[in-house]
Design a protein around this motif. Sequence first.
Motif, PDB file in Angstrom:
ATOM      1  N   LEU A 158     -25.599  -2.390 -64.972  1.00  0.00           N
ATOM      2  CA  LEU A 158     -25.988  -2.943 -63.675  1.00  0.00           C
ATOM      3  C   LEU A 158     -24.839  -3.640 -62.963  1.00  0.00           C
ATOM      4  N   THR A 159     -23.712  -3.840 -63.634  1.00  0.00           N
ATOM      5  CA  THR A 159     -22.547  -4.413 -62.960  1.00  0.00           C
ATOM      6  C   THR A 159     -21.739  -3.335 -62.239  1.00  0.00           C
ATOM      7  N   THR A 160     -22.166  -2.081 -62.334  1.00  0.00           N
ATOM      8  CA  THR A 160     -21.524  -0.949 -61.666  1.00  0.00           C
ATOM      9  C   THR A 160     -22.559  -0.278 -60.763  1.00  0.00           C
ATOM     10  N   PRO A 161     -22.148   0.700 -59.950  1.00  0.00           N
ATOM     11  CA  PRO A 161     -23.122   1.414 -59.112  1.00  0.00           C
ATOM     12  C   PRO A 161     -23.964   2.432 -59.877  1.00  0.00           C
ATOM     13  N   ALA A 162     -23.856   2.513 -61.204  1.00  0.00           N
ATOM     14  CA  ALA A 162     -24.466   3.597 -61.965  1.00  0.00           C
ATOM     15  C   ALA A 162     -25.980   3.677 -61.786  1.00  0.00           C
ATOM     16  N   PHE A 163     -26.680   2.543 -61.867  1.00  0.00           N
ATOM     17  CA  PHE A 163     -28.135   2.599 -61.750  1.00  0.00           C
ATOM     18  C   PHE A 163     -28.552   2.858 -60.313  1.00  0.00           C
ATOM     19  N   ARG A 164     -27.842   2.296 -59.354  1.00  0.00           N
ATOM     20  CA  ARG A 164     -28.149   2.592 -57.946  1.00  0.00           C
ATOM     21  C   ARG A 164     -27.982   4.090 -57.683  1.00  0.00           C
ATOM     22  N   ASP A 165     -26.932   4.682 -58.241  1.00  0.00           N
ATOM     23  CA  ASP A 165     -26.723   6.125 -58.079  1.00  0.00           C
ATOM     24  C   ASP A 165     -27.853   6.913 -58.741  1.00  0.00           C
ATOM     25  N   TYR A 166     -28.299   6.443 -59.897  1.00  0.00           N
ATOM     26  CA  TYR A 166     -29.413   7.086 -60.598  1.00  0.00           C
ATOM     27  C   TYR A 166     -30.663   7.088 -59.712  1.00  0.00           C
ATOM     28  N   VAL A 167     -30.985   5.935 -59.143  1.00  0.00           N
ATOM     29  CA  VAL A 167     -32.149   5.836 -58.269  1.00  0.00           C
ATOM     30  C   VAL A 167     -32.000   6.792 -57.088  1.00  0.00           C
ATOM     31  N   GLY A 168     -30.809   6.848 -56.507  1.00  0.00           N
ATOM     32  CA  GLY A 168     -30.574   7.739 -55.381  1.00  0.00           C
ATOM     33  C   GLY A 168     -30.797   9.204 -55.734  1.00  0.00           C
ATOM     34  N   LYS A 169     -30.351   9.611 -56.917  1.00  0.00           N
ATOM     35  CA  LYS A 169     -30.524  11.000 -57.343  1.00  0.00           C
ATOM     36  C   LYS A 169     -31.994  11.325 -57.610  1.00  0.00           C
ATOM     37  N   VAL A 170     -32.730  10.383 -58.179  1.00  0.00           N
ATOM     38  CA  VAL A 170     -34.160  10.600 -58.400  1.00  0.00           C
ATOM     39  C   VAL A 170     -34.887  10.730 -57.073  1.00  0.00           C
ATOM     40  N   ARG A 171     -34.543   9.868 -56.123  1.00  0.00           N
ATOM     41  CA  ARG A 171     -35.187   9.952 -54.804  1.00  0.00           C
ATOM     42  C   ARG A 171     -34.812  11.267 -54.095  1.00  0.00           C
ATOM     43  N   GLU A 172     -33.565  11.683 -54.255  1.00  0.00           N
ATOM     44  CA  GLU A 172     -33.142  12.950 -53.666  1.00  0.00           C
ATOM     45  C   GLU A 172     -33.943  14.106 -54.270  1.00  0.00           C
TER      46      GLU A 172
END
Length: 419
Positions: A380-394
Amino acid sequence: MFRAPHISLGQESADLMVQRLLSDDFAIEDVLFMSALQVAREVARHRGRPQQVYMVGFDFQPELGYAQVDGAHYETGDDQTRAMMIGMQENFLLNALYTLQGSALNVTHVGSRAYSRLSVDDLVEMFLPDVHDRPDRTSWAVSIVAEITTNHFGDLGRLERMVRAAAAAGADYVKVQKRDVETFYTREQLDAPYRSPFGTTFADYRHQLELSAEGFRFLDALCKRLGIQWFASVLDEPSYRFVMQFAPPLVKLPSTISEHTDYLSHVAQDCRCGIVLSTGMTDRTYENWVLKTFAHAPQLYLMQANSAYPTPPSDANIGVVRHYDRLSKADPRIVPAYSSHDPGWFGSAMAVAAGARMVEKHVKLGNTDWAHFDAVALDLTTPAFRDYVGKVREAEVIVGAEEKAIAPSEHHKYRRTSA
């Protein structure tokens, strides 16, 4: 590696702190935002152009404490000491704002103080002008769970950072765990050597990780403030009774306890909220037992999982999610779901395409080699989880609807004309 001296806060050093802000000699100050402003000055000098700095979250209201959630303070010192320390820091900020006038650093305080140049709403409107037009969490069909497990290490400050990061990334739920350490593990397991900052045995480690009632109240209040929900994996009956006092919307029964059928049967008879049931290390026989035993659950999330950390792609078996989706067509109580122990986001996106309406991903806060689930968790200190959420929403957007219809974007290249 960059090294800098630390200058403790004292009467003499305090008088010189603002002067050091304009000097070329960098130091770590006890009032850390002064060091941050000095870094920003160096960035401006290096780039050769002015820099804009927005100070967000510096409310300087002693009644809120150093960290505050619905009236609960997590800090040392009495009210008078807190007020003195926070007031002193505000004075340093005012001196810094005056000193930096006309410099290459334009500092804007965001808040409701007399010297604030922007309100929080102003800042949101400036950087996220369309924020009110974006879909909220209730508009998505797929729920995303940030699986914290026990990676908060029993530290409420760490837990707060993780929940806030997960909420900011777009998660719908955060999930923690609860177990009764003394009864869940054997004495041999508890006495086994285990290296961690909390002691030398596995018992030392496990006891530290368990949230108390105060911790769960803190989690509940924090999630309500942030507009995100929480639930917990409950691994035994004492933990189930403990967690249910907080009335969570869901309860998870992890694959770890798939053989604890007496306990699972008790939850099936007693629980009146949705059940999330992970199916790692089980087969069709277990599925048949679950469908019969949990026949009266208001919602039954069947969560495909492989219990290897990390899961090899060849063992992810996303096709099982498609099977759960077919079951849900006959029984609307069933919600197909996927617990991702595979690396990255691709398996979860595939699960959405297969019909998953909940996906779960382990998260952590930095790398900690001695912690469970660290290898597969997203930091969570990196963009990794935000990117994960974005890919799931995509993936959810691309899957779209099952009913075939003409989309607004379609047009006929060749129109049929009459003879």
